[in-house]
Design a protein around this motif. Sequence first.
Motif, PDB file in Angstrom:
ATOM      1  N   GLN A   1      -5.816   0.384  -8.304  1.00  0.00           N
ATOM      2  CA  GLN A   1      -6.161  -0.243  -7.031  1.00  0.00           C
ATOM      3  C   GLN A   1      -7.612   0.110  -6.678  1.00  0.00           C
TER       4      GLN A   1
ATOM      5  N   THR B   1      -5.124   3.416  -2.627  1.00  0.00           N
ATOM      6  CA  THR B   1      -5.731   4.638  -3.180  1.00  0.00           C
ATOM      7  C   THR B   1      -5.139   5.046  -4.523  1.00  0.00           C
TER       8      THR B   1
ATOM      9  N   TYR C   1     -10.332  -1.857   3.297  1.00  0.00           N
ATOM     10  CA  TYR C   1     -11.079  -1.005   2.369  1.00  0.00           C
ATOM     11  C   TYR C   1     -10.451   0.384   2.224  1.00  0.00           C
ATOM     12  N   THR C   2      -9.537   0.753   3.112  1.00  0.00           N
ATOM     13  CA  THR C   2      -8.909   2.086   3.059  1.00  0.00           C
ATOM     14  C   THR C   2      -7.441   2.055   2.659  1.00  0.00           C
TER      15      THR C   2
ATOM     16  N   ASN D   1     -10.736   0.738  -3.417  1.00  0.00           N
ATOM     17  CA  ASN D   1     -11.067   0.986  -2.020  1.00  0.00           C
ATOM     18  C   ASN D   1     -12.561   1.267  -1.911  1.00  0.00           C
ATOM     19  N   ASP D   2     -13.050   1.293  -0.705  1.00  0.00           N
ATOM     20  CA  ASP D   2     -14.449   1.641  -0.478  1.00  0.00           C
ATOM     21  C   ASP D   2     -14.570   2.280   0.900  1.00  0.00           C
ATOM     22  N   PRO D   3     -14.300   3.584   0.986  1.00  0.00           N
ATOM     23  CA  PRO D   3     -14.322   4.254   2.298  1.00  0.00           C
ATOM     24  C   PRO D   3     -15.706   4.255   2.941  1.00  0.00           C
TER      25      PRO D   3
ATOM     26  N   ALA E   1     -10.771   6.736   6.251  1.00  0.00           N
ATOM     27  CA  ALA E   1     -11.861   6.591   5.292  1.00  0.00           C
ATOM     28  C   ALA E   1     -12.439   7.953   4.915  1.00  0.00           C
TER      29      ALA E   1
ATOM     30  N   LEU F   1      -8.050  -6.071  -3.381  1.00  0.00           N
ATOM     31  CA  LEU F   1      -8.193  -4.614  -3.473  1.00  0.00           C
ATOM     32  C   LEU F   1      -6.925  -3.973  -4.022  1.00  0.00           C
TER      33      LEU F   1
ATOM     34  N   SER G   1       0.818  -1.214   0.000  1.00  0.00           N
ATOM     35  CA  SER G   1       0.000   0.000   0.000  1.00  0.00           C
ATOM     36  C   SER G   1       0.849   1.261   0.000  1.00  0.00           C
TER      37      SER G   1
END
Length: 602
Positions: A159, A155, A151-152, A161-163, A192, A117, A73
Amino acid sequence: MRVKFKSLILVAGMLALGATSSFAQSPEVTGALKALEADRLGSAREALEKAATSSPSAENQFYLGYYYLRLASAEDEGSVKIAEYLDKAKAAFDKGVADDAKSKFPLNKVGQAGVLLGQGKLAEATALIDQVLADTKSRDEDVLWRAAEVYTLFTKKGQANDPGKAITLIDQIAGLKKKKDRPEYQIVKGDAYLIKNEGGPAISAYEEALRLQQDTQMAALAYTRMGRVWKRGKNYSSTQTSYNDAIKADEKFAPVYWEFAELWLFAGNYKNAAENLDKYIQYSEESPDVILRYVKFAFLAQQYQKVVDALAKIEGKVNDPDLPRIKGWSLTELGQYEQGAQNLETLLKSNPKKVYADDYRYLGIDYRELKQDSLAIMNFEKAAAAGDTVFNNYEEIAKIRQAQKRYLDAAKAYDQSIAWKDKRPDKRPTYADFYRKGIAYYQHISSAKDTTVVPEAVESFARMGTMADSTVKANTQLTPEQKESLQGFVVMTPLWQARSNRLFTDRAKALPYYEQYIAVADTAKNQKELIEAYQYQAYYEFLVTKDNDKGKDYMRKILALDPENAEANRILNPPAPAVAPKKGAAKPKTAGAKASSAPAKN
């Protein structure tokens, strides 16, 4: 310069997000996770790999995979290391799932979702997380937390994500009957909100983490996160306050120094950036992984000697394709051109499919300084063709061509330089660009006796004068010295246009430009140039109109400026003719003496 590495610093410090768990942990794992939070990456990896090997439990596999997930990440966008770290994370999570036949440790499946993710596979990751939540009936505090966290994590481009889901999952923890109020949950929630670019709720979450914290390292982490929010909002004063608060809470919390260095780098204060970078190394560790991150940041901070010194410590210990590139660029910046060229040539041969415009540009600089003009031009041309938007390679080519006295090639390169600037709002052409282009054309006209490009020279000087005049009129903040300098270009415009036309046999072509120059020139500041203009006018009258009286008038103007001017004095005050000896008079005794020649005609 160095756009490629810039995204690295935007995610630096993401490793420290809180890594404790309600599952029982061995002291070694607990210490490793604390080390991970503080960016002591080598120590963390060594301990986690040892735990996973000596006691290959599902839990130990999860934390090893989690370590590599965090590294992935934090990697620079487009880095090959992302795939490498994700593969290692997946291997650990897969082994953890395989070793957990009774599914007593569901976090490895959450880890597998995190890998998806990182690969940009949101739908697959969501399906897997939803399955784990269903299996645990959404009552497992750690599953909710870690699912929200993954999920965070990612970015960057490619890639996922789902904040929104992350916030929902953290809020679900509050509804559990048996739960712990952990600051880590609020850190994830704040992250998030930051992804959603909602600064207010993010600050509130981090402040709640600060209220819940029970150790100095967590306090430092919360303050650092708050600083990141303020920085996103361009509130740099509050950013510094938060970072300073983090240091007060725990002066050995390395990630805050990284963030501080990035802030100073953004502000262009390379000295402060370097000082904080050194503290980051001091309080993290000199492991290959940390030094690798340090090297890339130090390059951005223009600490090139630090880059070269740090690279020497990890040579042969890490496999990163960017390192030879950074070394070559840094050596060039340090003026070690031969070594810089050798490094970059080796790089290009080893990986010809991954070459950047910067590589060619630095090679061009190396060869330019090594006086290998053909190689320099070749590489500058390649850099330009590769779409270099930072460095004006055409201008460098023009300078080399001018030094080679290949003036027409120089003029054409200056024309390309102007076109390159014209496409960039931040690098618009100026009067100086057209001056250099005009001079190159003038030098070609004079040396090659080529009048075919006179119109190009005249047009270039016209643009020079117009732009200089517009700059004076449009900018009310200019100093008197700046105004005078710019006005000088305006005044000199017709003079250079006249000079560009002098080679024509039709002397009338240059005449109107000289007349324009005389009308605007200053007799005190432009005496030499005025004499040039008056002399041209005088000889125009002598040779073209045959009006000697008018020609002499111009010569008198020259004498008014320079009473000792030899040419004007020769025309206006010729020496008296020699007197012929009387018939029968004795001849001069000087051997070989001859009568003086007749005076030049006026």
